[in-house]
Motif scaffolding. Structure first.
Motif, PDB file in Angstrom:
ATOM      1  N   GLY A 137       0.823  -1.210   0.000  1.00 23.36           N
ATOM      2  CA  GLY A 137       0.000   0.000   0.000  1.00 23.36           C
ATOM      3  C   GLY A 137       0.855   1.257   0.000  1.00 23.36           C
ATOM      4  O   GLY A 137       0.576   2.218  -0.729  1.00 23.36           O
ATOM      5  N   THR A 138       1.907   1.245   0.797  1.00 21.13           N
ATOM      6  CA  THR A 138       2.835   2.375   0.837  1.00 21.13           C
ATOM      7  C   THR A 138       3.504   2.562  -0.522  1.00 21.13           C
ATOM      8  O   THR A 138       3.619   3.689  -1.023  1.00 21.13           O
ATOM      9  N   TYR A 139       3.913   1.457  -1.139  1.00 21.88           N
ATOM     10  CA  TYR A 139       4.563   1.506  -2.452  1.00 21.88           C
ATOM     11  C   TYR A 139       3.628   2.109  -3.493  1.00 21.88           C
ATOM     12  O   TYR A 139       4.015   3.027  -4.232  1.00 21.88           O
ATOM     13  N   PHE A 140       2.391   1.592  -3.580  1.00 23.46           N
ATOM     14  CA  PHE A 140       1.440   2.099  -4.567  1.00 23.46           C
ATOM     15  C   PHE A 140       1.126   3.579  -4.341  1.00 23.46           C
ATOM     16  O   PHE A 140       1.031   4.358  -5.289  1.00 23.46           O
ATOM     17  N   THR A 141       0.961   3.968  -3.099  1.00 25.52           N
ATOM     18  CA  THR A 141       0.635   5.365  -2.796  1.00 25.52           C
ATOM     19  C   THR A 141       1.788   6.283  -3.193  1.00 25.52           C
ATOM     20  O   THR A 141       1.571   7.320  -3.830  1.00 25.52           O
ATOM     21  N   LYS A 142       3.017   5.897  -2.865  1.00 25.95           N
ATOM     22  CA  LYS A 142       4.174   6.714  -3.246  1.00 25.95           C
ATOM     23  C   LYS A 142       4.316   6.786  -4.764  1.00 25.95           C
ATOM     24  O   LYS A 142       4.656   7.825  -5.314  1.00 25.95           O
ATOM     25  N   LEU A 143       4.049   5.678  -5.436  1.00 26.08           N
ATOM     26  CA  LEU A 143       4.134   5.625  -6.892  1.00 26.08           C
ATOM     27  C   LEU A 143       3.150   6.587  -7.548  1.00 26.08           C
ATOM     28  O   LEU A 143       3.437   7.169  -8.587  1.00 26.08           O
ATOM     29  N   MET A 144       1.983   6.776  -6.915  1.00 27.03           N
ATOM     30  CA  MET A 144       0.924   7.610  -7.483  1.00 27.03           C
ATOM     31  C   MET A 144       1.006   9.075  -7.075  1.00 27.03           C
ATOM     32  O   MET A 144       0.304   9.911  -7.630  1.00 27.03           O
ATOM     33  N   GLN A 145       1.826   9.419  -6.114  1.00 30.28           N
ATOM     34  CA  GLN A 145       1.902  10.801  -5.636  1.00 30.28           C
ATOM     35  C   GLN A 145       2.215  11.749  -6.786  1.00 30.28           C
ATOM     36  O   GLN A 145       2.964  11.401  -7.705  1.00 30.28           O
ATOM     37  N   PRO A 146       1.654  12.946  -6.750  1.00 33.09           N
ATOM     38  CA  PRO A 146       1.911  13.914  -7.827  1.00 33.09           C
ATOM     39  C   PRO A 146       3.393  14.220  -8.053  1.00 33.09           C
ATOM     40  O   PRO A 146       3.796  14.492  -9.177  1.00 33.09           O
ATOM     41  N   ASP A 147       4.210  14.128  -7.010  1.00 28.44           N
ATOM     42  CA  ASP A 147       5.629  14.449  -7.163  1.00 28.44           C
ATOM     43  C   ASP A 147       6.478  13.238  -7.546  1.00 28.44           C
ATOM     44  O   ASP A 147       7.686  13.352  -7.686  1.00 28.44           O
ATOM     45  N   SER A 148       5.852  12.078  -7.754  1.00 28.09           N
ATOM     46  CA  SER A 148       6.587  10.883  -8.169  1.00 28.09           C
ATOM     47  C   SER A 148       7.132  11.093  -9.576  1.00 28.09           C
ATOM     48  O   SER A 148       6.448  11.591 -10.462  1.00 28.09           O
ATOM     49  N   LYS A 149       8.362  10.708  -9.794  1.00 26.54           N
ATOM     50  CA  LYS A 149       8.995  10.844 -11.115  1.00 26.54           C
ATOM     51  C   LYS A 149       8.740   9.604 -11.982  1.00 26.54           C
ATOM     52  O   LYS A 149       9.125   9.571 -13.146  1.00 26.54           O
ATOM     53  N   THR A 150       8.093   8.603 -11.409  1.00 23.53           N
ATOM     54  CA  THR A 150       7.831   7.368 -12.142  1.00 23.53           C
ATOM     55  C   THR A 150       6.734   7.579 -13.169  1.00 23.53           C
ATOM     56  O   THR A 150       5.640   8.028 -12.829  1.00 23.53           O
ATOM     57  N   LYS A 151       7.033   7.280 -14.399  1.00 23.61           N
ATOM     58  CA  LYS A 151       6.039   7.342 -15.480  1.00 23.61           C
ATOM     59  C   LYS A 151       5.441   5.952 -15.620  1.00 23.61           C
ATOM     60  O   LYS A 151       6.143   4.953 -15.567  1.00 23.61           O
ATOM     61  N   MET A 152       4.123   5.931 -15.801  1.00 20.57           N
ATOM     62  CA  MET A 152       3.447   4.644 -15.948  1.00 20.57           C
ATOM     63  C   MET A 152       2.558   4.671 -17.178  1.00 20.57           C
ATOM     64  O   MET A 152       1.981   5.710 -17.499  1.00 20.57           O
ATOM     65  N   LYS A 153       2.452   3.544 -17.809  1.00 20.81           N
ATOM     66  CA  LYS A 153       1.553   3.418 -18.952  1.00 20.81           C
ATOM     67  C   LYS A 153       0.198   2.983 -18.414  1.00 20.81           C
ATOM     68  O   LYS A 153       0.108   2.060 -17.618  1.00 20.81           O
ATOM     69  N   SER A 154      -0.844   3.664 -18.831  1.00 19.17           N
ATOM     70  CA  SER A 154      -2.189   3.336 -18.371  1.00 19.17           C
ATOM     71  C   SER A 154      -2.657   2.028 -18.991  1.00 19.17           C
ATOM     72  O   SER A 154      -2.384   1.762 -20.165  1.00 19.17           O
TER      73      SER A 154
END
Length: 192
Positions: A86-103
């Motif tokens: 849960g912590t990982y997913f939340t951090k991944l989704m934060q507006p300041d996350s630099k991780t780009k994800m494909k929808s």
């Protein structure tokens, strides 16, 4: 973390997004929401449609889980302990996350859509989310589990689901704001 502190924070963040949609976006010409800031970049309406796709899955799942928890006698606890996932997913989704994800394919918005309908659905979903956050105060955020949309065999704690869902919304609301800024002021948007 205190469970009520988490819910208060999520409520405030959701209310902020709802206020922006009602007080700003609802008052602009709907077609402005549909303008892509650059070729291949999502318009504000597409950002909202993307969020609506997730709301179509998560809001009923959360509502059902809360109702079932109430029926089985779940009671709230003072503390919420986020899981590592849960912590990982939340951090991944934060507006300041630099991780780009494909929808995922089912969450990619169409190029042409009704911007007023996308905005109306977004507003309805934010109002529903506020009610669900309040309903969650009566159950145990650690015990209630929600299957995630991309792999339903993975079930996150209700508190974690709220956390990453809200972070994901904040991320794309900021993207929608940037799209609208680029449409309103293309020179300044090019500088950024």
């Amino acid at each position: 973390m205190q469970a009520n502190t988490l819910l208060d924070t999520l409520y405030q963040q959701t209310e902020t997004m709802l206020d922006k949609a009602v007080s700003e976006w609802q008052n602009m010409p709907p077609q402005k929401l549909n303008v892509e800031p650059a070729p291949g970049r999502w318009s504000a309406a597409q950002c909202l449609a993307h969020l609506n796709a997730y709301g179509n899955y998560y809001l009923p799942a959360i509502e059902k889980a809360i109702q079932q928890a109430k029926q089985s006698g779940s009671t709230p606890t003072d503390e919420f302990r986020s899981s590592w996932l849960g912590t990982y997913f939340t951090k991944l989704m934060q507006p300041d996350s630099k991780t780009k994800m494909k929808s995922p394919t089912n969450a990619i918005p169409p190029t042409f859509l009704n911007p007023a309908a996308a905005l109306a659905q977004f507003i309805d979903q934010q109002e529903r989310m506020l009610k669900l956050i309040e309903a969650a105060r009566t159950v145990n955020l650690n015990q209630v589990r929600i299957p995630i949309s991309i792999a339903q065999w993975i079930r996150l704690k209700l508190g974690d689901t709220f956390g990453f869902y809200t972070a994901h919304h904040r991320r794309h609301v900021l993207q929608a704001e940037r799209a609208l800024e680029a449409v309103s002021n293309p020179v300044m948007a090019a500088v950024k």
